[in-house]
Design a protein around this motif. Structure first.
Motif, mmCIF file in Angstrom:
data_model
loop_
_atom_site.group_PDB
_atom_site.id
_atom_site.type_symbol
_atom_site.label_atom_id
_atom_site.label_comp_id
_atom_site.label_asym_id
_atom_site.label_seq_id
_atom_site.Cartn_x
_atom_site.Cartn_y
_atom_site.Cartn_z
ATOM 1 N N ARG A 19 -76.477 8.671 46.293
ATOM 2 C CA ARG A 19 -75.499 9.269 47.232
ATOM 3 C C ARG A 19 -75.683 8.696 48.631
ATOM 4 N N TYR A 20 -76.892 8.471 48.966
ATOM 5 C CA TYR A 20 -77.189 7.885 50.279
ATOM 6 C C TYR A 20 -76.566 6.499 50.400
ATOM 7 N N LEU A 21 -76.690 5.699 49.326
ATOM 8 C CA LEU A 21 -76.136 4.347 49.362
ATOM 9 C C LEU A 21 -74.605 4.358 49.470
ATOM 10 N N ILE A 22 -73.972 5.254 48.706
ATOM 11 C CA ILE A 22 -72.498 5.317 48.751
ATOM 12 C C ILE A 22 -72.025 5.698 50.145
ATOM 13 N N VAL A 23 -72.707 6.706 50.732
ATOM 14 C CA VAL A 23 -72.354 7.116 52.088
ATOM 15 C C VAL A 23 -72.566 5.974 53.070
ATOM 16 N N LEU A 24 -73.682 5.232 52.903
ATOM 17 C CA LEU A 24 -74.000 4.121 53.796
ATOM 18 C C LEU A 24 -72.947 3.031 53.677
ATOM 19 N N TRP A 25 -72.637 2.694 52.441
ATOM 20 C CA TRP A 25 -71.666 1.606 52.251
ATOM 21 C C TRP A 25 -70.286 1.991 52.813
ATOM 22 N N ILE A 26 -69.826 3.218 52.534
ATOM 23 C CA ILE A 26 -68.513 3.653 53.038
ATOM 24 C C ILE A 26 -68.526 3.691 54.565
ATOM 25 N N SER A 27 -69.597 4.233 55.140
ATOM 26 C CA SER A 27 -69.682 4.331 56.594
ATOM 27 C C SER A 27 -69.693 2.960 57.235
ATOM 28 N N GLY A 28 -70.452 2.041 56.621
ATOM 29 C CA GLY A 28 -70.539 0.702 57.164
ATOM 30 C C GLY A 28 -69.192 -0.010 57.126
ATOM 31 N N CYS A 29 -68.519 0.110 56.010
ATOM 32 C CA CYS A 29 -67.206 -0.547 55.884
ATOM 33 C C CYS A 29 -66.200 0.047 56.881
ATOM 34 N N LEU A 30 -66.249 1.398 57.058
ATOM 35 C CA LEU A 30 -65.362 2.035 58.031
ATOM 36 C C LEU A 30 -65.655 1.557 59.447
ATOM 37 N N LEU A 31 -66.957 1.351 59.772
ATOM 38 C CA LEU A 31 -67.312 0.855 61.099
ATOM 39 C C LEU A 31 -66.762 -0.534 61.327
ATOM 40 N N LEU A 32 -66.867 -1.388 60.323
ATOM 41 C CA LEU A 32 -66.339 -2.746 60.449
ATOM 42 C C LEU A 32 -64.811 -2.720 60.587
ATOM 43 N N ALA A 33 -64.187 -1.804 59.828
ATOM 44 C CA ALA A 33 -62.726 -1.691 59.934
ATOM 45 C C ALA A 33 -62.328 -1.217 61.324
ATOM 46 N N ALA A 34 -63.140 -0.292 61.893
ATOM 47 C CA ALA A 34 -62.831 0.198 63.234
ATOM 48 C C ALA A 34 -62.951 -0.927 64.250
ATOM 49 N N ILE A 35 -63.963 -1.797 64.114
ATOM 50 C CA ILE A 35 -64.128 -2.917 65.035
ATOM 51 C C ILE A 35 -62.925 -3.856 64.921
ATOM 52 N N ALA A 36 -62.497 -4.077 63.655
ATOM 53 C CA ALA A 36 -61.331 -4.948 63.463
ATOM 54 C C ALA A 36 -60.085 -4.327 64.101
ATOM 55 N N ALA A 37 -59.931 -3.005 63.943
ATOM 56 C CA ALA A 37 -58.756 -2.333 64.508
ATOM 57 C C ALA A 37 -58.775 -2.423 66.027
ATOM 58 N N VAL A 38 -59.935 -2.234 66.635
ATOM 59 C CA VAL A 38 -60.045 -2.349 68.092
ATOM 60 C C VAL A 38 -59.715 -3.766 68.530
ATOM 61 N N GLY A 39 -60.218 -4.734 67.744
ATOM 62 C CA GLY A 39 -59.936 -6.126 68.089
ATOM 63 C C GLY A 39 -58.459 -6.442 68.034
ATOM 64 N N VAL A 40 -57.753 -5.886 67.006
ATOM 65 C CA VAL A 40 -56.299 -6.118 66.889
ATOM 66 C C VAL A 40 -55.578 -5.444 68.061
ATOM 67 N N TRP A 41 -56.012 -4.210 68.348
ATOM 68 C CA TRP A 41 -55.354 -3.471 69.427
ATOM 69 C C TRP A 41 -55.559 -4.161 70.773
ATOM 70 N N ALA A 42 -56.777 -4.658 70.994
ATOM 71 C CA ALA A 42 -57.076 -5.301 72.280
ATOM 72 C C ALA A 42 -56.753 -6.778 72.283
ATOM 73 N N ARG A 43 -56.228 -7.264 71.162
ATOM 74 C CA ARG A 43 -55.874 -8.677 71.040
ATOM 75 C C ARG A 43 -57.067 -9.594 71.393
ATOM 76 N N MET A 44 -58.192 -9.260 70.784
ATOM 77 C CA MET A 44 -59.411 -10.066 71.006
ATOM 78 C C MET A 44 -59.355 -11.344 70.176
ATOM 79 N N HIS A 45 -60.139 -12.321 70.615
ATOM 80 C CA HIS A 45 -60.202 -13.583 69.882
ATOM 81 C C HIS A 45 -61.060 -13.407 68.627
ATOM 82 N N PHE A 46 -60.917 -14.321 67.741
ATOM 83 C CA PHE A 46 -61.674 -14.314 66.472
ATOM 84 C C PHE A 46 -63.182 -14.305 66.738
ATOM 85 N N ALA A 47 -63.599 -15.117 67.680
ATOM 86 C CA ALA A 47 -65.045 -15.254 67.940
ATOM 87 C C ALA A 47 -65.652 -13.949 68.453
ATOM 88 N N THR A 48 -64.859 -13.261 69.341
ATOM 89 C CA THR A 48 -65.383 -12.014 69.909
ATOM 90 C C THR A 48 -65.521 -10.947 68.847
#
Length: 614
Positions: free
Chosen positions: A14-43
């Motif tokens: 259960r710990y691993l499933i929570v970790l994996w879901i949380s991690g993927c959501l964090l990465l998705a949030a970073i991607a969403a912020v990058g799209v919203w802020a129109r950040m470059h690929f490198a950033t």
């Protein structure tokens, strides 16, 4: 397996499933912020890489690979044309995505490996802290980089105080050899062991058994030294106390036994003495002993012996020596010494060493001399005693026939004075006088042979004949006491081998002792002489009287020379009988009669064949 171990450590899947879901959501949030802020690929990729590294610290390589893949997919979907699609329209976009994927996996692996190395180091440090030995690590400049709890306890400095300090200066180390030589040994062998002297924080000296191990890097270059120290201060102090006690006991033992020890180096001429050796030669302990000091004390007559011993030792002709020498001191004092020595365990042709002991035997030699004089006096006394016993024996042996001669001569004179004279009785009396004279002469001849050391004349004898001859000799003595003889002689007894006169003397002594014992009684006086053969085939002669018997306290001393219960007795009769029977292979015993009337003396003789065999 890594995921399973991780899940086991964290709890459940259960710990691993929570970790994996949380991690993927964090990465998705970073991607969403990058799209919203129109950040470059490198950033955006850099932000994702940081997040992946942080999240990966919570689990194993599988989680790192999962998050890296998820991040690459998000970058491809949102930031590479065509956007919002997983298609890659240009080949140049593959490189940054691959670089991101490889970089994230590599970076997370390196970070995780570093954490694992740190964990292992902490574990090793924890184990080192559990050790009872003081352990610290020094770099190539002798600066302390590690300091365990046992080192804190032993030396008094806390870890924070010791780290970064020069080890030799902090501990004021005293090395058994120079530091440069010790370092060369460490570089050559990779390790070193020995004793060091350190000084702790309180200023007390600490002696340790130290073990050094050289630490090298991957290229084999020295990077530091692991030093492990075991405190042996108390053990060495205990050993030193034990040595002092042993030395004290040895010194006391040497004093009691008057024995000193010494050592002598032949090549250098050096001499070593124990305290007792100084005492024996009477020199001051502060003086350095030399061979000349020994010569100065020697008796002039013993100097040559000493010099010859030194000459042989120098030439290697002796491996040990055992000699007695005399010492001379002022005031006409002297000592007798017994000196023993041997080549020591380190002796060699080039360097011979003698060790040994010097014993003051003056008292013992004086005692030996006193004993020798005492033995001389005792020997002289024994000779005088032997002469006295011989004289008593002669008087006792010859006295009986002389008494018989005197008695018979007196009787003959009375018979000749009768009217008419009793010639038959006179004739019988003269014959008894002649027999007594012959017996006295035989006794004198036997004593003369004994004095000259000549063997007595042993012949085959019928013991019954000897008994009857004795009865004829002593009959008048028993008749004078108004007693009587009773003979019980067994027929057919085997012959015995012996001196006829001596055996006659034995029986006469026993019969006369019985007659004299009965002189104090008024009851029926009877001497019974019995001859028989025992179960072993020996000839046994018993002389029984009806006197008062033998007192119990006198039985053990009955056969001792000069022991007698009569005021007129010499105490030699039974002693002579015992000696005669011993020469004939026999023995004499005495006992009181069972009926309480008198005593019985019994002697046993081996038959002729046994006598010859003996």
């Amino acid at each position: 397996m890594a995921t399973l171990r991780s899940s086991g450590k964290k709890g459940t899947w259960r710990y691993l499933i929570v970790l994996w879901i949380s991690g993927c959501l964090l990465l998705a949030a970073i991607a969403a912020v990058g799209v919203w802020a129109r950040m470059h690929f490198a950033t955006v990729s850099f932000c994702m890489l940081i997040a992946i590294v942080l999240i990966s610290l919570l689990d194993s390589f599988i989680s790192s690979a999962l998050f890296s893949t998820a991040g690459a997919l998000l970058l491809n979907y949102f930031f590479t044309p065509p956007e919002y699609s997983f298609e890659i329209s240009e080949a140049s976009d593959i490189f940054p995505l691959a670089a991101f994927l490889v970089s994230s996996v590599a970076v997370t692996s390196l970070v995780r490996r570093g954490r694992e190395s740190e964990r292992r180091l902490r574990e090793q440090a924890r184990l080192l802290d559990l050790s009872h030995d003081a352990i610290f690590v020094r770099d190539n400049r002798d600066v302390i980089t590690y300091w365990n709890h046992a080192a804190e306890a032993l030396y008094g400095w806390r870890q924070s105080e010791a780290l970064g300090k020069d080890a030799s200066e902090l501990l004021n180390t005293v090395f058994p050899i120079s530091r440069e030589e010790l370092q060369l040994i460490l570089l050559s062998d990779g390790h070193w062991e020995g004793e060091l002297r350190h000084t702790n924080r309180r200023g007390d000296q600490v002696i340790v058994s130290s073990r050094w191990t050289l630490q090298r890097d991957e290229n084999g270059e020295p990077v530091g030294t692991l030093e492990s120290n075991n405190d042996i201060t108390e053990r060495l102090r205990a050993e030193d106390r034990l040595r002092r006690i042993q030395a004290q006991y040895l010194d006391e033992v040497q004093k009691l036994s008057r024995t000193g020890s010494f050592g002598w180096e032949v090549k250098t001429g050096e001499v070593f003495w124990s305290a007792q050796a100084f005492e024996i030669f009477e020199y001051d302990l502060n003086e350095a002993p030399t061979l000349a000091m020994v010569r100065n004390r020697l008796h002039p007559d013993d100097v040559a012996v000493f010099e010859q011993m030194l000459k042989d030792a120098n030439a290697g002709q002796i491996a040990n020596f055992d000699v007695e020498l005399r010492l001379s001191f002022p005031g006409d004092r002297s000592k007798q010494l017994h000196i023993v020595g041997r080549v020591g365990p380190n002796g060699s042709p080039d360097s011979r060493q003698f060790i040994g002991a010097v014993m003051d035997v003056t008292t013992a030699r004086q005692a030996d001399e006193r004993l020798r004089r005492a033995m001389t006096e005792l020997s002289r006394a024994n000779r005088a005693s032997a002469l006295g016993e011989l004289g008593a024996s002669i008087a006792h042996e010859v006295g009986q026939p002389l008494s018989a001669i005197s008695t018979n001569a007196e009787a003959c004179r009375m018979w000749l004075m009768r009217d008419p004279p009793y010639f038959d009785e006179v004739r019988e009396g003269v014959e008894q006088i002649i027999a007594a004279g012959s017996r006295a002469g035989a006794i004198v001849q036997r004593i003369r042979r004994l004095i000259k050391g000549m063997p007595s004349e042993h012949t085959a004898i019928d013991i019954n004949d000897v008994i009857e001859e004795v009865v004829g000799i002593v009959r008048r003595d028993i008749e004078r006491q108004r007693g009587k003889f009773r003979l019980i002689l067994a027929p057919g007894l085997p012959l015995v081998v012996g001196d006829r006169v001596q055996l006659q003397q034995v029986i006469i002594n026993l019969v006369l002792n019985g007659i004299q014992a009965m002189s104090t009684t008024t009851a029926n006086k009877e001497i019974t002489v019995v001859s028989q053969r025992d179960a072993g085939g020996n000839v046994v002669v018993s002389v029984r009287d009806s006197g008062p018997g033998i007192a119990a306290e006198n039985l053990p001393r009955l056969f001792d020379p000069f022991f007698t219960t009569r005021s007129s007795g010499m105490g030699m009769g039974l002693a002579i009988c015992t000696s005669i029977l011993k020469v004939h292979g026999g023995r004499l015993v005495a006992e009181n009669n069972d009926d309480g009337q008198g005593a019985t003396f019994r002697f046993v003789l081996p038959p002729m064949n046994d006598s010859k065999a003996a």
